[in-house]
Enzyme design. Structure first.
Site, PDB file in Angstrom:
ATOM      1  N   ASP A 143      14.473  52.243  35.319  1.00 14.44           N
ATOM      2  CA  ASP A 143      15.422  53.598  36.003  1.00 14.44           C
ATOM      3  C   ASP A 143      17.074  52.823  36.082  1.00 14.44           C
ATOM      4  O   ASP A 143      17.265  52.607  36.849  1.00 14.44           O
ATOM      5  CB  ASP A 143      15.623  54.863  35.995  1.00 14.44           C
ATOM      6  CG  ASP A 143      15.724  55.902  34.917  1.00 14.44           C
ATOM      7  OD1 ASP A 143      17.206  55.787  34.890  1.00 14.44           O
ATOM      8  OD2 ASP A 143      15.177  56.779  35.674  1.00 14.44           O
TER       9      ASP A 143
ATOM     10  N   HIS B 254      24.582  50.821  31.605  1.00 14.35           N
ATOM     11  CA  HIS B 254      24.344  51.578  32.410  1.00 14.35           C
ATOM     12  C   HIS B 254      22.790  51.338  32.784  1.00 14.35           C
ATOM     13  O   HIS B 254      21.928  52.601  33.375  1.00 14.35           O
ATOM     14  CB  HIS B 254      25.067  52.980  31.775  1.00 14.35           C
ATOM     15  CG  HIS B 254      25.713  53.144  31.412  1.00 14.35           C
ATOM     16  ND1 HIS B 254      26.822  54.786  32.498  1.00 14.35           N
ATOM     17  CD2 HIS B 254      27.314  52.771  30.709  1.00 14.35           C
ATOM     18  CE1 HIS B 254      27.506  54.681  32.380  1.00 14.35           C
ATOM     19  NE2 HIS B 254      28.212  53.709  31.208  1.00 14.35           N
TER      20      HIS B 254
HETATM   21  O1  F6P Z   1      21.466  55.959  30.431  1.00 11.95           O
HETATM   22  C1  F6P Z   1      21.773  55.563  29.164  1.00 11.95           C
HETATM   23  C2  F6P Z   1      21.932  56.509  28.015  1.00 11.95           C
HETATM   24  O2  F6P Z   1      22.603  56.143  26.932  1.00 11.95           O
HETATM   25  C3  F6P Z   1      23.412  57.465  28.562  1.00 11.95           C
HETATM   26  O3  F6P Z   1      24.316  57.253  28.029  1.00 11.95           O
HETATM   27  C4  F6P Z   1      23.103  58.888  27.459  1.00 11.95           C
HETATM   28  O4  F6P Z   1      23.457  59.888  28.311  1.00 11.95           O
HETATM   29  C5  F6P Z   1      21.724  58.568  27.346  1.00 11.95           C
HETATM   30  O5  F6P Z   1      20.902  57.302  27.825  1.00 11.95           O
HETATM   31  C6  F6P Z   1      20.313  59.649  26.600  1.00 11.95           C
HETATM   32  O6  F6P Z   1      21.054  58.521  25.112  1.00 11.95           O
HETATM   33  P1  F6P Z   1      21.206  59.176  23.464  1.00 11.95           P
HETATM   34  O7  F6P Z   1      23.301  58.839  23.587  1.00 11.95           O
HETATM   35  O8  F6P Z   1      20.583  57.517  23.176  1.00 11.95           O
HETATM   36  O9  F6P Z   1      21.194  60.687  23.626  1.00 11.95           O
END
Ligand code: F6P
Length: 481
Positions: free
Chosen positions: A386, A173
């Site tokens: 990003d 992602h």
């Molecule tokens: O963008 C990567 C990501 O891991 C997303 O999947 C997730 O919504 C966001 O960052 C927030 O991450 P965390 O699980 O560390 O709160």
């Protein structure tokens, strides 16, 4: 809530689709008396997979989001959620440490210096093995297992070793960095070998896929032919993995519909009124993360006010910064810096009752977010790096009125698709100031022309299309392997 039929590994039983992600799609909370409760946290992936999970028996393997918590598996909307417990120490070393203080800064172009600690790496391996074991125990013979993101890069190879019958996909992602940056990782070979256990590896941008193929050539035993990687197996026949680009999206139909409701429209009008009916309402919505370019955005806005190009009485910037990874030092420092900068801008340019920055260190539900998007004249997405940036797509999906301007960083994955936005380099403060000024003064016809093109893209390429494309490509790779 536990169901013994799901507990042990029986390859003749199990699920046809298993999603493996760091987090389960629920928010778990524990009250003062230790009573555990949960509620749905339906992210994009849940929606994306709904058609598949309705047709196939499915499981989702992930962490419940709280340390030292043993949760029983539970069924939510037809999907069997299987919690992977993490101890306090594992949360510190695997999640906050290796995932978010090593891989996250490294993969985001070392905006913040990554920390390399061997004990974090050891824990990352251990935890990845646990996820792989739980996933292997849930998957039916020949099932599809879809592993998500940078926290679980070793899972594909671990799964393949345990269950060669599986069809394994992996989607990253976040960005995949250039090979010179990836080269810093002391465990680069092991990470690549872990990933190459997948049949299909998906990236957000073509650039990420190219970077990955270059690192494979340089730091692994794999050879590449176009998007195919051939991995020596030791028994003559190499195994093949395919690499592809699959830009993720949002449930655009849902955001579009929500923003058209009377409730959201009334709330948007109310928000504007509460803000004193500004001439220009600028909006930023981010997790409070150093990758999002919040300080650069504030710098540009502050200078525009100082130079009188934007009027502090008639302009408001609403900056929503949702709390994130607060135990990681870099995030705590960023919070201090952002709050200091907001205080300085308001201190210098506010009049009584009218601060030019409204800073909200909070998270809001989907309805309030839709109202904010609808209310905003200009959306500022100024990420330094990003993977995609779904906020940019949500802003577009919310504007069926075809008004509003998106200022979008070229370093966000969304810039590849949303080319009718005003694209900016957030490091170029003067360029960003010009773009914000252009957006704030753009005539409605030009806004409509741009917004129509953006909406065409976002409404036709939604998250369901994304997951279908990925899963179809995975089925195809497996068939031809
Ligand atoms: O963008 C990567 C990501 O891991 C997303 O999947 C997730 O919504 C966001 O960052 C927030 O991450 P965390 O699980 O560390 O709160």
């Amino acid at each position: 809530m536990s169901d013994p039929s799901h507990a042990g590994h029986d390859p003749t039983d199990g699920h046809g689709l298993v999603v493996v992600a760091n987090r389960l799609p629920i928010d778990v909370s524990v009250d003062e008396d230790g009573v555990v409760s949960w509620q749905r946290a339906p992210g994009g992936l849940v929606t994306a997979l709904r058609p598949v999970t309705q047709a196939t028996s499915s499981a989702w393997v992930g962490w419940g989001g709280q340390p030292d918590l043993e949760l029983d598996p539970l069924e939510v909307d037809g999907t069997w959620l299987v919690p992977v417990p993490l101890s306090t120490d594992e949360v510190a070393q695997y999640y906050e440490g290796f995932s978010n203080d090593t891989l996250w800064p490294l993969y985001h172009d070392v905006i913040s210096p990554p920390a390399f600690h061997r004990s974090w790496w050891d824990t990352y391996q251990q935890v990845n093995r646990r996820f792989a074991e739980v996933a292997a125990a849930q998957a039916a013979h020949g099932a599809t297992v879809w592993v998500q993101d940078y926290q679980l890069q070793l899972v594909p190879a671990m799964l393949r070793e345990a269950r060669p019958d599986l069809r394994i996909g992996f989607f990253l992602h976040i960005p995949f960095p250039a090979q010179e940056i990836f080269a810093q990782l002391p465990w680069r070979r092991q990470v690549l070998e872990g990933l190459l256990g997948a049949d299909l590896l998906g990236f957000q941008r073509a650039g990420g896929a190219t970077n990955f193929l270059q690192t494979v050539r340089r730091f692994s035993d794999g050879t590449t032919r176009g998007p195919l990687v051939e991995i020596p197996t030791g028994n003559g026949e190499p195994r093949r993995a395919r690499v592809g680009t699959f830009p993720i999206s949002i449930d655009s139909g849902r955001v579009n519909a929500l923003a058209r409701t009377e409730e959201v429209r009334a709330r948007a009008a109310q928000l504007r009124a509460d803000l004193g009916n500004p001439q220009v309402l600028l909006l930023g919505v981010d997790r409070l993360d150093y990758t999002k370019g919040i300080r650069h955005r504030l710098q540009a806005y502050g200078e525009l006010l100082e130079e009188g190009r934007l009027s502090p009485e008639r302009t408001v910037l609403v900056q929503v910064a949702s709390p994130s990874r607060e135990n990681v030092d870099a995030y705590a420092h960023l919070r201090d810096e952002v709050e200091l900068t907001v205080g300085r801008i308001n201190g210098s340019f506010a009049t009584v009752g009218h601060p030019p920055v409204q800073y909200l260190y909070q998270s809001f539900d989907a309805t309030e977010m839709a109202a904010l998007f609808l209310a905003a004249d200009v959306m500022l997405v100024t990420a330094l790096r990003d993977g995609m940036n779904l906020v940019a797509k949500e802003y577009v999906a919310a504007h069926s009125d075809e008004r509003g301007v998106l200022v979008l960083s070229e370093f966000a994955g969304a810039a590849d698709e949303l080319t009718s936005a005003l694209l900016v380099n957030p490091h170029d403060i003067d360029g960003m100031k010009d773009a914000i000024f252009t957006a704030a003064t753009m005539d409605p016809r030009q806004q409509r022309r741009r917004m129509r093109k953006l909406r065409r893209r976002v409404l036709t390429h939604d998250v369901q299309a994304w997951s279908t494309q990925f899963l179809d490509a995975l089925a195809e790779v497996h068939r031809t392997a």
